[in-house]
Design an enzyme around this catalytic site. Structure first.
Site, PDB file in Angstrom:
ATOM      1  N   SER A   1       0.862  -1.189   0.000  1.00 33.75           N
ATOM      2  CA  SER A   1       0.000   0.000   0.000  1.00 33.75           C
ATOM      3  C   SER A   1       0.890   1.229   0.000  1.00 33.75           C
ATOM      4  O   SER A   1       2.105   1.133   0.216  1.00 33.75           O
ATOM      5  CB  SER A   1      -0.842  -0.006   1.278  1.00 33.75           C
ATOM      6  OG  SER A   1      -1.475   1.232   1.469  1.00 33.75           O
TER       7      SER A   1
ATOM      8  N   TYR B   1      -2.177  -1.533  10.152  1.00 34.83           N
ATOM      9  CA  TYR B   1      -2.127  -1.577   8.680  1.00 34.83           C
ATOM     10  C   TYR B   1      -0.709  -1.234   8.204  1.00 34.83           C
ATOM     11  O   TYR B   1      -0.140  -1.923   7.362  1.00 34.83           O
ATOM     12  CB  TYR B   1      -3.155  -0.587   8.118  1.00 34.83           C
ATOM     13  CG  TYR B   1      -3.443  -0.747   6.640  1.00 34.83           C
ATOM     14  CD1 TYR B   1      -4.247  -1.776   6.178  1.00 34.83           C
ATOM     15  CD2 TYR B   1      -2.910   0.138   5.712  1.00 34.83           C
ATOM     16  CE1 TYR B   1      -4.524  -1.913   4.822  1.00 34.83           C
ATOM     17  CE2 TYR B   1      -3.183   0.005   4.353  1.00 34.83           C
ATOM     18  CZ  TYR B   1      -3.993  -1.020   3.916  1.00 34.83           C
ATOM     19  OH  TYR B   1      -4.248  -1.157   2.567  1.00 34.83           O
TER      20      TYR B   1
END
Ligand code: NAD
Length: 302
Positions: free
Chosen positions: A149, A162
């Site tokens: 990401s 995350y």
């Protein structure tokens, strides 16, 4: 790998978002598919959409298989890889794409939530890589595509779980690529860093109660605000990913937001954090203002 025709690709998280778009684009190019997701209904929908997108070649229908599984379950992933190799007789590509999002402070974080996101986002990628690598090597020409990401390039408050998993996917995949380069075995690897992509990830994310009043007004507003950063379509993201595989790129950045974040993290590798904190303070003040306004409206109603 310059084209995907008659190749076999395994995709995790194929039931939605970028996984679904990858399946449709690969099917359009005549690539056979092994699709996996934890959601049976959306997985079946993707299989149908991919079959409909496949070129109509008489006598050689596209083989699309599906498997409902949890990528965090190592035994299930090992079994799915063996099943895929048996059903399709070879495997050329794996897209370790399945992922989830969690918003929580570290202080208030529940270990169950942290274990959940590490299980899916990190272990899912490890399981997919290790389970499929022997089959992809045996095919003689293949590629492993792991989805990190923009949060694998820079960190943000409230995103530690995350961030940790996506930085880990980046380190794991960059090391994998270097090992494959040394082996010269016909297999390569790419790490994907999407910016904000229009998918279902915000609405299915977990937002811990400790974020309300810290940076968010309430859970739904947190999810809706998350979606405001989605500037690229899932189809465009899939196009960029497949182009990156064709060009054998080590790193694929998706969207101008990802390119800007990459530039910022490289230009100000430590100082960027102060800028992120400034932006987060602004979000916090906005959330507080909205909460006060909502309380006033409620007060007037009473
Ligand atoms: N959408 C974004 O803005 C964005 C940005 C950066 C990175 N990513 C990453 O891209 C990847 C794809 O996400 P998306 O945005 O398409 O989200 P999405 O929610 O639309 O799709 C994710 C899919 O993964 C499946 N899934 C979730 N947990 C699973 C599990 N344990 N086992 C099997 N399947 C599981 C879901 O059912 C869903 O179909 C993820 O790794 C995500 O972290 C997304």
């Amino acid at each position: 790998m310059k084209n995907f025709t008659d190749r076999v690709a395994a995709i995790t998280g194929a039931g939605s978002g970028m996984g679904r778009s990858l399946a449709i684009r690969l099917a359009r190019e005549g690539c056979h598919l092994a699709l996996a997701d934890r959601n049976a209904a959306s997985l079946a929908d993707t299989a149908q959409l991919a079959q409909a997108a496949a070129p109509q070649i008489v006598g050689a229908p596209l083989l699309i298989t599906t498997r409902v599984l949890d990528v965090a379950d190592r035994a299930a992933m090992v079994d799915w890889a063996a099943e895929t190799a048996a059903q399709h007789r070879r495997v050329n590509l794996v897209f370790n794409n399945a992922g989830v999002a969690l918003s929580s402070t570290i202080e208030g974080m529940d270990y169950t939530d942290l274990e959940w996101i590490v299980g899916v986002n990190f272990w899912g990628v490890v399981h997919g890589t290790k389970a499929f690598l022997p089959y992809i090597k045996a095919s003689g020409a293949g590629h492993i595509v792991n989805t990190s990401s923009v949060f694998g390039l820079f960190a943000q408050p409230g995103m530690s779980g995350y961030n940790a998993t996506k930085f880990a996917v980046r380190g794991f995949t960059e090391s994998l690529r270097q090992e494959l380069d040394l082996m010269k075995c016909g297999v390569s690897a790419t790490c994907v860093h999407p910016g904000g992509i229009h998918t279902g990830i915000a609405q299915s994310s977990r937002i811990a109660p400790n974020m309300v009043g810290f940076m968010l007004e309430n859970e739904q507003q947190g999810k809706d605000d998350f979606e405001k950063f989605f500037i690229t379509t899932a189809d465009e993201a899939a196009r960029v990913i497949l182009d990156g595989v064709r060009k054998n790129k080590r790193r694929v950045l998706i969207g101008r937001d990802a390119r800007a974040a990459d530039w910022l993290a490289r230009t100000l590798p430590a100082a960027y954090q102060a800028l992120v904190v400034m932006q987060a303070r602004r979000m916090k003040r906005l959330a507080e203002k909205r909460a006060r306004r909502a309380a006033q409206i409620d007060g007037r109603r009473v």
